[in-house]
Design a protein around this motif. Structure first.
Motif, PDB file in Angstrom:
ATOM      1  N   GLU A 157       8.138  18.632   9.037  1.00 50.10           N
ATOM      2  CA  GLU A 157      10.014  18.021   8.236  1.00 50.10           C
ATOM      3  C   GLU A 157      10.542  19.691   8.596  1.00 50.10           C
ATOM      4  OE1 GLU A 157       8.787  17.348   4.173  1.00 50.10           O
ATOM      5  OE2 GLU A 157       6.872  17.253   4.461  1.00 50.10           O
ATOM      6  N   PRO A 158      11.871  19.332   8.075  1.00 45.27           N
ATOM      7  CA  PRO A 158      12.735  19.691   8.286  1.00 45.27           C
ATOM      8  C   PRO A 158      12.293  21.585   7.814  1.00 45.27           C
ATOM      9  CG  PRO A 158      13.966  18.405   7.410  1.00 45.27           C
ATOM     10  CD  PRO A 158      12.439  17.737   7.266  1.00 45.27           C
ATOM     11  N   LYS A 159      11.871  21.981   6.682  1.00 46.82           N
ATOM     12  CA  LYS A 159      11.231  23.218   6.117  1.00 46.82           C
ATOM     13  C   LYS A 159      10.168  23.345   7.186  1.00 46.82           C
ATOM     14  CE  LYS A 159      11.405  26.614   3.760  1.00 46.82           C
ATOM     15  NZ  LYS A 159      12.383  27.930   3.582  1.00 46.82           N
ATOM     16  N   ASP A 160       8.997  23.075   7.736  1.00 54.02           N
ATOM     17  CA  ASP A 160       8.107  23.172   8.952  1.00 54.02           C
ATOM     18  C   ASP A 160       8.821  23.623  10.484  1.00 54.02           C
ATOM     19  OD1 ASP A 160       5.580  22.676   7.749  1.00 54.02           O
ATOM     20  OD2 ASP A 160       6.696  19.839   7.751  1.00 54.02           O
ATOM     21  N   ARG A 161       9.537  23.287  10.639  1.00 55.55           N
ATOM     22  CA  ARG A 161      10.590  23.451  11.870  1.00 55.55           C
ATOM     23  C   ARG A 161      11.191  24.911  11.536  1.00 55.55           C
ATOM     24  NH1 ARG A 161      10.066  19.471  15.459  1.00 55.55           N
ATOM     25  NH2 ARG A 161      10.353  17.629  14.930  1.00 55.55           N
ATOM     26  N   GLU A 162      11.460  24.989  10.517  1.00 53.22           N
ATOM     27  CA  GLU A 162      12.796  26.336   9.832  1.00 53.22           C
ATOM     28  C   GLU A 162      11.859  27.705  10.142  1.00 53.22           C
ATOM     29  OE1 GLU A 162      14.461  28.102   6.199  1.00 53.22           O
ATOM     30  OE2 GLU A 162      14.894  26.040   6.146  1.00 53.22           O
ATOM     31  N   VAL A 163      10.875  27.190   9.428  1.00 45.10           N
ATOM     32  CA  VAL A 163       9.813  28.643   9.837  1.00 45.10           C
ATOM     33  C   VAL A 163       9.279  28.959  10.349  1.00 45.10           C
ATOM     34  CG1 VAL A 163       7.397  28.961   8.578  1.00 45.10           C
ATOM     35  CG2 VAL A 163       9.070  27.916   7.107  1.00 45.10           C
ATOM     36  N   LEU A 164       8.552  28.064  11.480  1.00 44.40           N
ATOM     37  CA  LEU A 164       8.011  27.164  12.398  1.00 44.40           C
ATOM     38  C   LEU A 164       8.917  27.965  13.957  1.00 44.40           C
ATOM     39  CD1 LEU A 164       5.661  24.471  12.734  1.00 44.40           C
ATOM     40  CD2 LEU A 164       4.538  27.391  12.073  1.00 44.40           C
ATOM     41  N   GLU A 165       9.944  27.801  13.991  1.00 43.68           N
ATOM     42  CA  GLU A 165      10.887  28.321  14.597  1.00 43.68           C
ATOM     43  C   GLU A 165      11.819  29.614  14.612  1.00 43.68           C
ATOM     44  OE1 GLU A 165      14.062  25.107  15.299  1.00 43.68           O
ATOM     45  OE2 GLU A 165      12.440  24.133  15.579  1.00 43.68           O
ATOM     46  N   ASP A 166      10.805  30.670  13.320  1.00 46.15           N
ATOM     47  CA  ASP A 166      11.557  32.008  13.201  1.00 46.15           C
ATOM     48  C   ASP A 166      10.520  32.629  11.785  1.00 46.15           C
ATOM     49  OD1 ASP A 166      13.178  33.874  13.027  1.00 46.15           O
ATOM     50  OD2 ASP A 166      15.224  32.968  11.860  1.00 46.15           O
ATOM     51  N   PRO A 167       9.465  32.816  12.944  1.00 47.76           N
ATOM     52  CA  PRO A 167       8.549  33.092  11.576  1.00 47.76           C
ATOM     53  C   PRO A 167       8.591  35.012  11.003  1.00 47.76           C
ATOM     54  CG  PRO A 167       7.644  33.435  13.542  1.00 47.76           C
ATOM     55  CD  PRO A 167       9.000  32.415  13.870  1.00 47.76           C
TER      56      PRO A 167
ATOM     57  N   GLN B  41      12.142  34.150   8.950  1.00 46.29           N
ATOM     58  CA  GLN B  41      11.868  32.913   7.639  1.00 46.29           C
ATOM     59  C   GLN B  41      10.507  33.705   7.102  1.00 46.29           C
ATOM     60  OE1 GLN B  41      13.549  29.755   6.199  1.00 46.29           O
ATOM     61  NE2 GLN B  41      15.333  31.087   7.925  1.00 46.29           N
ATOM     62  N   ILE B  42       9.497  34.501   7.496  1.00 49.10           N
ATOM     63  CA  ILE B  42       8.617  34.780   6.519  1.00 49.10           C
ATOM     64  C   ILE B  42       8.853  36.683   6.694  1.00 49.10           C
ATOM     65  CG2 ILE B  42       5.931  35.015   6.344  1.00 49.10           C
ATOM     66  CD1 ILE B  42       5.742  32.732   7.870  1.00 49.10           C
TER      67      ILE B  42
ATOM     68  N   GLY C 255       9.694  40.381   3.500  1.00 46.76           N
ATOM     69  CA  GLY C 255       9.410  40.645   2.681  1.00 46.76           C
ATOM     70  C   GLY C 255       7.231  39.383   2.760  1.00 46.76           C
ATOM     71  N   GLY C 256       7.268  38.498   3.773  1.00 49.56           N
ATOM     72  CA  GLY C 256       6.322  38.044   3.676  1.00 49.56           C
ATOM     73  C   GLY C 256       5.327  38.622   4.727  1.00 49.56           C
ATOM     74  N   LYS C 257       3.764  37.767   5.184  1.00 49.32           N
ATOM     75  CA  LYS C 257       2.680  38.268   5.825  1.00 49.32           C
ATOM     76  C   LYS C 257       2.768  37.485   7.015  1.00 49.32           C
ATOM     77  CE  LYS C 257       2.815  43.110   4.441  1.00 49.32           C
ATOM     78  NZ  LYS C 257       2.753  44.294   4.799  1.00 49.32           N
ATOM     79  N   ILE C 258       1.805  37.679   8.195  1.00 48.06           N
ATOM     80  CA  ILE C 258       1.388  36.369   8.695  1.00 48.06           C
ATOM     81  C   ILE C 258       0.055  37.408   9.627  1.00 48.06           C
ATOM     82  CG2 ILE C 258       1.435  34.659  10.818  1.00 48.06           C
ATOM     83  CD1 ILE C 258       4.489  35.298  10.488  1.00 48.06           C
TER      84      ILE C 258
ATOM     85  N   VAL D  24      -2.009  32.454   9.527  1.00 38.59           N
ATOM     86  CA  VAL D  24      -2.000  31.728   7.960  1.00 38.59           C
ATOM     87  C   VAL D  24      -0.601  32.716   7.806  1.00 38.59           C
ATOM     88  CG1 VAL D  24      -4.005  33.672   7.068  1.00 38.59           C
ATOM     89  CG2 VAL D  24      -2.978  31.794   5.198  1.00 38.59           C
ATOM     90  N   ALA D  25       0.142  32.442   6.602  1.00 43.37           N
ATOM     91  CA  ALA D  25       0.901  33.214   6.087  1.00 43.37           C
ATOM     92  C   ALA D  25       1.311  33.791   4.752  1.00 43.37           C
ATOM     93  CB  ALA D  25       2.547  32.328   6.362  1.00 43.37           C
ATOM     94  N   MET D  26       1.751  34.820   3.932  1.00 44.75           N
ATOM     95  CA  MET D  26       2.151  34.893   2.841  1.00 44.75           C
ATOM     96  C   MET D  26       3.814  34.896   2.506  1.00 44.75           C
ATOM     97  SD  MET D  26      -1.153  37.882   2.262  1.00 44.75           S
ATOM     98  CE  MET D  26      -0.313  37.945   0.613  1.00 44.75           C
ATOM     99  N   VAL D  27       4.218  33.906   2.513  1.00 47.29           N
ATOM    100  CA  VAL D  27       5.876  33.939   1.570  1.00 47.29           C
ATOM    101  C   VAL D  27       6.192  35.011   0.578  1.00 47.29           C
ATOM    102  CG1 VAL D  27       7.603  32.306   1.722  1.00 47.29           C
ATOM    103  CG2 VAL D  27       5.759  32.038   3.205  1.00 47.29           C
TER     104      VAL D  27
END
Length: 153
Positions: A29-39, A42-43, A47-50, A63-66
Protein backbone atom coordinates in the motif's frame (compact mmCIF):
# COMPACT_ATOMS: atom_id res chain seq x y z
CA UNK A 1 21.48 -14.76 16.20
CA UNK A 2 21.59 -11.20 17.50
CA UNK A 3 19.18 -8.27 17.52
CA UNK A 4 20.79 -4.91 16.85
CA UNK A 5 19.71 -1.33 16.32
CA UNK A 6 19.13 -0.33 12.72
CA UNK A 7 22.05 1.12 10.81
CA UNK A 8 21.86 2.79 7.36
CA UNK A 9 23.32 -0.31 5.71
CA UNK A 10 20.23 -2.25 6.88
CA UNK A 11 17.79 -0.12 4.83
CA UNK A 12 17.72 -2.45 1.82
CA UNK A 13 17.16 -5.56 3.97
CA UNK A 14 14.44 -3.77 5.98
CA UNK A 15 12.66 -2.98 2.72
CA UNK A 16 13.07 -6.38 1.05
CA UNK A 17 12.15 -8.44 4.13
CA UNK A 18 8.94 -6.44 4.53
CA UNK A 19 8.06 -6.37 0.84
CA UNK A 20 8.39 -10.18 0.73
CA UNK A 21 5.92 -10.88 3.56
CA UNK A 22 3.46 -8.16 2.55
CA UNK A 23 3.41 -9.33 -1.09
CA UNK A 24 2.90 -12.93 0.06
CA UNK A 25 -0.32 -12.09 1.92
CA UNK A 26 -1.51 -8.69 0.73
CA UNK A 27 -0.76 -5.81 -1.65
CA UNK A 28 1.85 -3.18 -0.91
CA UNK A 29 0.00 0.00 0.00
CA UNK A 30 1.10 3.64 -0.36
CA UNK A 31 1.90 3.88 3.39
CA UNK A 32 4.09 0.74 3.11
CA UNK A 33 6.09 2.29 0.28
CA UNK A 34 6.47 5.59 2.14
CA UNK A 35 7.89 3.88 5.24
CA UNK A 36 9.97 1.22 3.49
CA UNK A 37 11.60 3.69 1.10
CA UNK A 38 12.59 6.07 3.91
CA UNK A 39 12.88 4.34 7.30
CA UNK A 40 15.30 7.02 8.50
CA UNK A 41 12.89 9.88 7.79
CA UNK A 42 9.60 8.11 8.48
CA UNK A 43 10.55 6.22 11.68
CA UNK A 44 13.91 7.11 13.19
CA UNK A 45 13.86 10.89 12.66
CA UNK A 46 10.42 10.99 14.30
CA UNK A 47 11.63 9.36 17.52
CA UNK A 48 11.09 5.73 16.57
CA UNK A 49 13.34 2.69 16.63
CA UNK A 50 14.11 -0.15 14.26
CA UNK A 51 15.71 -3.43 15.29
CA UNK A 52 17.28 -5.92 12.92
CA UNK A 53 17.78 -9.63 13.62
CA UNK A 54 21.10 -10.81 12.22
CA UNK A 55 22.25 -14.36 11.63
CA UNK A 56 26.03 -14.30 11.22
CA UNK A 57 25.71 -10.68 10.10
CA UNK A 58 22.94 -11.41 7.57
CA UNK A 59 19.59 -9.63 8.19
CA UNK A 60 16.85 -12.23 8.74
CA UNK A 61 14.19 -10.25 10.58
CA UNK A 62 13.17 -6.77 11.66
CA UNK A 63 10.69 -4.73 13.64
CA UNK A 64 9.99 -1.01 13.96
CA UNK A 65 8.68 1.04 16.85
CA UNK A 66 6.92 4.13 15.51
CA UNK A 67 6.61 6.96 18.04
CA UNK A 68 3.00 7.91 18.81
CA UNK A 69 1.59 11.22 20.06
CA UNK A 70 0.60 9.70 23.43
CA UNK A 71 4.18 8.62 24.21
CA UNK A 72 3.53 5.03 23.19
CA UNK A 73 4.96 3.18 20.23
CA UNK A 74 3.32 1.40 17.35
CA UNK A 75 4.96 -1.93 16.61
CA UNK A 76 5.17 -2.07 12.83
CA UNK A 77 6.95 -3.76 9.96
CA UNK A 78 7.76 -6.86 11.97
CA UNK A 79 8.80 -9.81 9.84
CA UNK A 80 11.07 -12.83 9.88
CA UNK A 81 12.66 -14.46 6.84
CA UNK A 82 10.54 -17.30 5.46
CA UNK A 83 12.87 -20.12 6.56
CA UNK A 84 12.99 -18.87 10.15
CA UNK A 85 9.27 -18.45 10.80
CA UNK A 86 8.23 -20.49 13.81
CA UNK A 87 11.77 -20.39 15.24
CA UNK A 88 10.98 -17.98 18.08
CA UNK A 89 12.68 -15.06 16.34
CA UNK A 90 9.41 -13.11 16.12
CA UNK A 91 8.97 -13.53 19.87
CA UNK A 92 12.53 -12.26 20.43
CA UNK A 93 11.88 -9.21 18.24
CA UNK A 94 8.64 -8.43 20.10
CA UNK A 95 10.36 -8.88 23.46
CA UNK A 96 12.98 -6.38 22.34
CA UNK A 97 10.17 -3.89 21.64
CA UNK A 98 8.60 -4.52 25.04
CA UNK A 99 11.95 -4.07 26.79
CA UNK A 100 12.77 -0.92 24.81
CA UNK A 101 9.32 0.55 25.40
CA UNK A 102 9.72 0.03 29.13
CA UNK A 103 13.23 1.49 29.04
CA UNK A 104 11.86 4.57 27.30
CA UNK A 105 8.96 4.91 29.76
CA UNK A 106 6.29 4.35 27.12
CA UNK A 107 2.77 3.75 28.47
CA UNK A 108 1.91 1.18 25.80
CA UNK A 109 2.71 -0.64 22.61
CA UNK A 110 0.10 -0.58 19.87
CA UNK A 111 -0.23 -2.51 16.62
CA UNK A 112 -2.49 -2.96 13.65
CA UNK A 113 -2.76 -6.33 11.92
CA UNK A 114 -5.05 -8.61 9.96
CA UNK A 115 -7.27 -11.41 11.22
CA UNK A 116 -5.89 -13.83 8.61
CA UNK A 117 -2.42 -13.76 10.24
CA UNK A 118 -3.21 -16.46 12.78
CA UNK A 119 0.37 -17.20 13.97
CA UNK A 120 1.08 -13.48 14.44
CA UNK A 121 -2.15 -12.98 16.40
CA UNK A 122 -1.28 -15.93 18.65
CA UNK A 123 2.14 -14.41 19.33
CA UNK A 124 0.70 -10.98 20.12
CA UNK A 125 -1.87 -12.43 22.51
CA UNK A 126 0.77 -14.62 24.19
CA UNK A 127 2.89 -11.52 24.72
CA UNK A 128 0.14 -9.59 26.47
CA UNK A 129 -1.58 -7.70 23.67
CA UNK A 130 -5.34 -7.32 23.80
CA UNK A 131 -7.75 -6.32 21.07
CA UNK A 132 -9.11 -2.78 20.82
CA UNK A 133 -12.13 -1.28 19.11
CA UNK A 134 -11.51 -0.40 15.45
CA UNK A 135 -10.06 3.02 14.72
CA UNK A 136 -8.81 5.03 11.77
CA UNK A 137 -5.91 3.48 9.89
CA UNK A 138 -3.90 4.16 6.76
CA UNK A 139 -3.89 0.45 5.87
CA UNK A 140 -6.75 -1.16 3.94
CA UNK A 141 -5.62 -4.62 5.14
CA UNK A 142 -5.98 -3.76 8.84
CA UNK A 143 -8.97 -5.31 10.59
CA UNK A 144 -7.45 -5.95 14.05
CA UNK A 145 -6.15 -3.30 16.48
CA UNK A 146 -4.25 -4.31 19.61
CA UNK A 147 -2.30 -2.80 22.49
CA UNK A 148 -0.11 -3.92 25.35
CA UNK A 149 0.12 -1.65 28.38
CA UNK A 150 3.65 -1.16 29.68
CA UNK A 151 3.36 -0.54 33.40
CA UNK A 152 6.56 0.75 34.97
CA UNK A 153 8.85 -1.90 36.40
Amino acid sequence: MEIVQFRPEHAEAFRTLNEAWIARHFTLEPKDREVLEDPQGQILAKGGKIFMALDHGRPVGCVAMVAMADGGYEVAKMTVAEGLRGSGLGRSLMQRCIDEGRRLGAPRLYLETNSSLTPALALYRAMGFRELEPSDTEYARCDVWMERPLPPL
